[in-house]
Design a protein around this motif. Structure first.
Motif, short mmCIF file in Angstrom:
data_model
loop_
_atom_site.label_atom_id
_atom_site.label_comp_id
_atom_site.label_asym_id
_atom_site.label_seq_id
_atom_site.Cartn_x
_atom_site.Cartn_y
_atom_site.Cartn_z
N PRO A 1 14.31 -15.27 -18.04
CA PRO A 1 13.42 -16.28 -17.44
C PRO A 1 12.26 -15.69 -16.63
CG PRO A 1 15.71 -16.90 -17.12
CD PRO A 1 15.71 -15.51 -17.69
N ASP A 2 12.34 -14.43 -16.26
CA ASP A 2 11.28 -13.81 -15.47
C ASP A 2 10.37 -12.91 -16.29
OD1 ASP A 2 12.15 -14.85 -12.81
OD2 ASP A 2 13.98 -13.80 -13.40
N GLY A 3 10.49 -12.97 -17.62
CA GLY A 3 9.60 -12.22 -18.49
C GLY A 3 10.02 -10.80 -18.79
N ASN A 4 11.26 -10.43 -18.46
CA ASN A 4 11.77 -9.09 -18.76
C ASN A 4 12.42 -9.10 -20.13
OD1 ASN A 4 11.27 -7.93 -16.06
ND2 ASN A 4 12.78 -9.47 -15.44
N GLU B 1 23.81 2.99 -12.53
CA GLU B 1 24.51 1.97 -11.76
C GLU B 1 23.90 0.57 -11.85
OE1 GLU B 1 26.16 1.51 -7.27
OE2 GLU B 1 24.03 1.89 -7.51
N HIS B 2 22.60 0.42 -11.60
CA HIS B 2 22.03 -0.93 -11.57
C HIS B 2 20.55 -0.94 -11.87
CE1 HIS B 2 20.90 0.29 -7.44
NE2 HIS B 2 19.94 -0.62 -7.54
N ILE B 3 20.05 -2.14 -12.14
CA ILE B 3 18.63 -2.42 -12.28
C ILE B 3 18.32 -3.51 -11.27
CG2 ILE B 3 16.81 -3.32 -13.78
CD1 ILE B 3 18.46 -2.29 -16.17
N ASN B 4 17.27 -3.32 -10.48
CA ASN B 4 16.86 -4.29 -9.48
C ASN B 4 15.80 -5.21 -10.10
OD1 ASN B 4 15.19 -5.33 -7.17
ND2 ASN B 4 16.82 -4.29 -6.04
N VAL B 5 16.06 -6.52 -10.08
CA VAL B 5 15.19 -7.49 -10.75
C VAL B 5 14.76 -8.56 -9.75
CG1 VAL B 5 15.02 -9.17 -12.63
CG2 VAL B 5 16.43 -7.13 -12.92
N ALA B 6 13.44 -8.75 -9.60
CA ALA B 6 12.91 -9.86 -8.80
C ALA B 6 12.90 -11.10 -9.68
CB ALA B 6 11.50 -9.53 -8.30
N CYS B 7 13.40 -12.21 -9.15
CA CYS B 7 13.55 -13.46 -9.92
C CYS B 7 12.79 -14.59 -9.24
CB CYS B 7 15.01 -13.88 -9.97
SG CYS B 7 16.15 -12.61 -10.48
N GLN B 8 12.14 -15.42 -10.04
CA GLN B 8 11.51 -16.62 -9.48
C GLN B 8 12.58 -17.64 -9.09
OE1 GLN B 8 7.92 -18.31 -11.00
NE2 GLN B 8 7.18 -16.79 -9.56
N ASP B 9 13.65 -17.73 -9.89
CA ASP B 9 14.76 -18.65 -9.61
C ASP B 9 16.05 -17.89 -9.92
OD1 ASP B 9 16.85 -20.54 -9.80
OD2 ASP B 9 15.47 -22.13 -10.38
N ILE B 10 16.71 -17.40 -8.90
CA ILE B 10 17.88 -16.53 -9.06
C ILE B 10 19.01 -17.22 -9.82
CG2 ILE B 10 18.99 -17.08 -6.86
CD1 ILE B 10 19.56 -14.03 -6.57
N TYR C 1 25.53 -3.20 -12.86
CA TYR C 1 25.15 -4.54 -12.42
C TYR C 1 23.64 -4.68 -12.34
CZ TYR C 1 24.54 -2.55 -7.70
OH TYR C 1 24.13 -1.80 -6.62
N LEU C 2 23.20 -5.93 -12.34
CA LEU C 2 21.82 -6.29 -12.06
C LEU C 2 21.76 -6.73 -10.61
CD1 LEU C 2 20.97 -8.45 -15.20
CD2 LEU C 2 20.33 -6.06 -14.78
N ALA C 3 20.85 -6.15 -9.85
CA ALA C 3 20.61 -6.58 -8.47
C ALA C 3 19.51 -7.64 -8.55
CB ALA C 3 20.20 -5.40 -7.60
N LEU C 4 19.90 -8.90 -8.53
CA LEU C 4 18.96 -10.01 -8.64
C LEU C 4 18.48 -10.40 -7.25
CD1 LEU C 4 20.93 -12.23 -11.20
CD2 LEU C 4 19.20 -10.46 -11.68
N ASN C 5 17.17 -10.51 -7.09
CA ASN C 5 16.56 -10.87 -5.81
C ASN C 5 15.71 -12.11 -5.99
OD1 ASN C 5 17.16 -8.41 -4.01
ND2 ASN C 5 16.47 -7.54 -5.94
N ASN C 6 16.01 -13.16 -5.23
CA ASN C 6 15.27 -14.40 -5.33
C ASN C 6 13.91 -14.23 -4.64
OD1 ASN C 6 15.52 -17.09 -6.38
ND2 ASN C 6 15.32 -17.79 -4.27
N CYS C 7 12.84 -14.32 -5.43
CA CYS C 7 11.47 -14.16 -4.92
C CYS C 7 10.60 -15.27 -5.50
CB CYS C 7 10.93 -12.79 -5.33
SG CYS C 7 11.93 -11.40 -4.81
N PRO C 8 10.81 -16.52 -5.07
CA PRO C 8 10.14 -17.65 -5.71
C PRO C 8 8.62 -17.65 -5.58
CG PRO C 8 11.31 -18.35 -3.74
CD PRO C 8 11.68 -16.92 -3.98
N ASN D 1 16.87 -9.40 4.68
CA ASN D 1 16.25 -9.49 6.00
C ASN D 1 15.10 -10.49 6.02
OD1 ASN D 1 18.01 -7.57 7.02
ND2 ASN D 1 16.60 -5.87 6.65
N GLU D 2 14.48 -10.71 4.86
CA GLU D 2 13.38 -11.66 4.75
C GLU D 2 13.87 -13.10 4.53
OE1 GLU D 2 13.52 -8.83 2.72
OE2 GLU D 2 12.31 -7.69 4.14
N GLY D 3 15.18 -13.28 4.40
CA GLY D 3 15.76 -14.61 4.23
C GLY D 3 15.94 -15.06 2.80
N ASP D 4 15.75 -14.15 1.83
CA ASP D 4 15.92 -14.51 0.42
C ASP D 4 17.31 -14.12 -0.08
OD1 ASP D 4 13.28 -15.54 -0.06
OD2 ASP D 4 12.54 -13.47 -0.03
#
Length: 132
Positions: A115-118, A7-16, A53-60, A39-42
């Motif tokens: 952009p996040d090195g993946n 279904e998806h891959i979860n990816v932490a991004c510096q700039d979503i 889909y890619l689950a992109l998470n903004n984690c600057p 819940n953390e506001g990102d």
């Protein structure tokens, strides 16, 4: 248990937004399936199509700790594409760096880094390859 699909891959991004733009360039038919605020506001975005889909998470504030091919972990994710030559022309036009490899079963094996090195492998199989 029955597996039905990947279904998806979860990816932490510096700039979503930068990461979304990168994947939109590679896969122009993908779209934002859902988006919101954690819940953390990102910000988060589910970006893909009806199948995946890619689950992109903004984690600057986060930094990359895994180095591909140097540590245990996922080294790259592969996507099957229809036209490797067209993809290389697009990457050249967009100034996206890539390298290629060859194998008997593939017509094109193109590797790009997001952009996040993946690392992402874009593969076009030979028409007569049975396991594509």
């Amino acid at each position: 248990m029955n597996f039905t699909r990947f279904e998806h891959i979860n990816v932490a991004c510096q700039d979503i937004d930068t990461t979304k733009k990168f994947y939109q360039t590679l896969f122009p038919d993908w779209y934002v399936r859902a988006e919101g605020i954690s819940n953390e506001g990102d910000r988060w975005i589910h970006f893909g199509n009806d199948q995946f889909y890619l689950a992109l998470n903004n984690c600057p504030e986060q930094k990359r700790v895994h180095h591909i091919y140097e540590n245990i972990g996922i080294n790259h994710v592969g996507f099957v594409i229809k036209d490797g030559e067209a993809m290389q022309k697009l990457l050249d036009k967009e100034d996206i760096e890539y390298y290629t490899m060859s194998a008997p079963e593939t017509k094109h094996r193109i590797y790009v880094t997001d952009p996040d090195g993946n690392e992402i492998e874009l593969v076009e199989y030979q028409p007569d390859y049975a396991l594509k």
